[in-house]
Design a protein around this motif. Structure first.
Motif, PDB file in Angstrom:
ATOM      1  N   ASP A  93       0.850  -1.179   0.000  1.00  0.00           N
ATOM      2  CA  ASP A  93       0.000   0.000   0.000  1.00  0.00           C
ATOM      3  C   ASP A  93       0.894   1.240   0.000  1.00  0.00           C
ATOM      4  OD1 ASP A  93      -2.285   1.457  -0.006  1.00  0.00           O
ATOM      5  OD2 ASP A  93      -2.609   1.333   2.164  1.00  0.00           O
ATOM      6  N   LEU A  94       1.431   1.548  -1.166  1.00  0.00           N
ATOM      7  CA  LEU A  94       2.337   2.680  -1.322  1.00  0.00           C
ATOM      8  C   LEU A  94       1.680   3.695  -2.246  1.00  0.00           C
ATOM      9  CD1 LEU A  94       5.192   3.774  -0.683  1.00  0.00           C
ATOM     10  CD2 LEU A  94       5.960   2.678  -2.767  1.00  0.00           C
ATOM     11  N   LYS A  95       1.537   4.914  -1.781  1.00  0.00           N
ATOM     12  CA  LYS A  95       0.925   5.973  -2.577  1.00  0.00           C
ATOM     13  C   LYS A  95       1.985   7.034  -2.866  1.00  0.00           C
ATOM     14  CE  LYS A  95      -3.678   5.352  -0.815  1.00  0.00           C
ATOM     15  NZ  LYS A  95      -4.827   5.957  -0.173  1.00  0.00           N
ATOM     16  N   ILE A  96       2.082   7.390  -4.136  1.00  0.00           N
ATOM     17  CA  ILE A  96       3.059   8.394  -4.563  1.00  0.00           C
ATOM     18  C   ILE A  96       2.305   9.576  -5.152  1.00  0.00           C
ATOM     19  CG2 ILE A  96       4.994   8.879  -6.101  1.00  0.00           C
ATOM     20  CD1 ILE A  96       5.622   5.892  -6.066  1.00  0.00           C
ATOM     21  N   ASN A  97       2.557  10.740  -4.594  1.00  0.00           N
ATOM     22  CA  ASN A  97       1.988  11.979  -5.138  1.00  0.00           C
ATOM     23  C   ASN A  97       3.044  12.639  -6.014  1.00  0.00           C
ATOM     24  OD1 ASN A  97      -0.380  11.609  -3.761  1.00  0.00           O
ATOM     25  ND2 ASN A  97       0.149  12.990  -2.085  1.00  0.00           N
ATOM     26  N   ARG A  98       2.662  12.919  -7.237  1.00  0.00           N
ATOM     27  CA  ARG A  98       3.569  13.570  -8.181  1.00  0.00           C
ATOM     28  C   ARG A  98       3.059  14.968  -8.499  1.00  0.00           C
ATOM     29  NH1 ARG A  98       6.765   9.351 -10.429  1.00  0.00           N
ATOM     30  NH2 ARG A  98       5.841   7.329 -10.005  1.00  0.00           N
ATOM     31  N   GLU A  99       3.990  15.811  -8.896  1.00  0.00           N
ATOM     32  CA  GLU A  99       3.631  17.186  -9.239  1.00  0.00           C
ATOM     33  C   GLU A  99       4.455  17.591 -10.459  1.00  0.00           C
ATOM     34  OE1 GLU A  99       3.635  21.592  -7.138  1.00  0.00           O
ATOM     35  OE2 GLU A  99       4.275  19.851  -6.002  1.00  0.00           O
ATOM     36  N   VAL A 100       3.834  18.355 -11.330  1.00  0.00           N
ATOM     37  CA  VAL A 100       4.536  18.872 -12.503  1.00  0.00           C
ATOM     38  C   VAL A 100       4.977  20.294 -12.190  1.00  0.00           C
ATOM     39  CG1 VAL A 100       4.331  19.456 -14.947  1.00  0.00           C
ATOM     40  CG2 VAL A 100       3.205  17.413 -14.056  1.00  0.00           C
ATOM     41  N   VAL A 101       6.290  20.542 -12.315  1.00  0.00           N
ATOM     42  CA  VAL A 101       6.838  21.869 -12.025  1.00  0.00           C
ATOM     43  C   VAL A 101       7.545  22.396 -13.267  1.00  0.00           C
ATOM     44  CG1 VAL A 101       7.096  21.465  -9.562  1.00  0.00           C
ATOM     45  CG2 VAL A 101       8.972  20.922 -11.086  1.00  0.00           C
ATOM     46  N   PRO A 102       7.505  23.724 -13.475  1.00  0.00           N
ATOM     47  CA  PRO A 102       8.254  24.287 -14.605  1.00  0.00           C
ATOM     48  C   PRO A 102       9.741  24.390 -14.245  1.00  0.00           C
ATOM     49  CG  PRO A 102       7.058  26.009 -13.483  1.00  0.00           C
ATOM     50  CD  PRO A 102       6.674  24.719 -12.815  1.00  0.00           C
ATOM     51  N   VAL A 142       5.309  10.613  -0.571  1.00  0.00           N
ATOM     52  CA  VAL A 142       5.098   9.160  -0.606  1.00  0.00           C
ATOM     53  C   VAL A 142       4.487   8.760   0.724  1.00  0.00           C
ATOM     54  CG1 VAL A 142       6.211   6.921  -0.825  1.00  0.00           C
ATOM     55  CG2 VAL A 142       7.093   8.846  -2.114  1.00  0.00           C
ATOM     56  N   PHE A 143       3.428   7.911   0.675  1.00  0.00           N
ATOM     57  CA  PHE A 143       2.757   7.433   1.882  1.00  0.00           C
ATOM     58  C   PHE A 143       2.704   5.914   1.860  1.00  0.00           C
ATOM     59  CE2 PHE A 143       0.734  11.512   0.830  1.00  0.00           C
ATOM     60  CZ  PHE A 143       0.971  12.205   1.998  1.00  0.00           C
ATOM     61  N   GLY A 144       2.758   5.315   3.045  1.00  0.00           N
ATOM     62  CA  GLY A 144       2.558   3.886   3.193  1.00  0.00           C
ATOM     63  C   GLY A 144       3.853   3.118   3.368  1.00  0.00           C
ATOM     64  N   MET A 145       3.706   1.840   3.828  1.00  0.00           N
ATOM     65  CA  MET A 145       4.815   0.892   3.988  1.00  0.00           C
ATOM     66  C   MET A 145       5.947   1.466   4.843  1.00  0.00           C
ATOM     67  SD  MET A 145       4.996  -0.907   0.277  1.00  0.00           S
ATOM     68  CE  MET A 145       6.427  -1.796   0.766  1.00  0.00           C
TER      69      MET A 145
END
Length: 160
Positions: free
Chosen positions: A4-13, A149-152
């Motif tokens: 149960d690993l959640k990765i939040n990504r973001e697009v940056v200039p 990153v969340f989890g594990m």
């Protein structure tokens, strides 16, 4: 066991340099004094001042117009007054872009490398010089980065 690993990504200039090029333009002028000007006895100095007067951006190239203002100081044999000759020369130049860029920031900096003047005859002056032009283009591209990153039992060290 469930991952149960959640990765939040973001697009940056991200700003990157697209082009960093140097060009050189020679400046050559043969000038014959008009009849109402006195003859040249001694040349005191020559100044070449370059200016970018116009620039246009195409899809794969940058075109610009360069103006060189030329001043020559001299005196005649029968007067103590300095005489000044002024002339303008224009040049059209272009630079190829390695790839297309959205909303580029363009910097064009001309600088005189050298300028020499000599009297070929009492009525004729000759100017030789060069102008160096630095062209820089930067642009933004979008880069995806991991924001969180969340989890594990994952731990992140976040620093600006």
């Amino acid at each position: 066991m469930e991952l149960d690993l959640k990765i939040n990504r973001e697009v940056v200039p991200v700003t990157e340099r697209i082009l960093d090029e140097k060009q050189e333009q020679s400046v050559e002028l043969d000038y014959v004094l008009p009849d109402y000007e006195p003859d040249v006895f001694r040349v005191f100095g020559c100044e070449i001042c370059p200016t970018v007067v116009r620039r246009t951006l195409g899809t794969d190239r940058i075109s610009y117009e360069l103006r060189a203002d030329i001043w020559i100081l001299y005196c005649s044999s029968d007067s103590y007054f300095l005489q000044c000759v002024t002339q303008q020369m224009t040049f059209s130049r272009s630079v190829e872009l390695p790839r297309p860029v959205d909303q580029p920031q363009i910097t064009i900096r001309p600088k005189t490398t050298y300028g020499n003047c000599r009297a070929v005859s009492p009525r004729r002056l000759e100017v030789r010089g060069a102008v160096a032009i630095a062209v820089t283009v930067t642009g933004d591209r979008h880069q995806e980065v991991i924001r969180d990153v969340f989890g594990m039992h994952m731990q992140l060290k976040k620093s600006p």
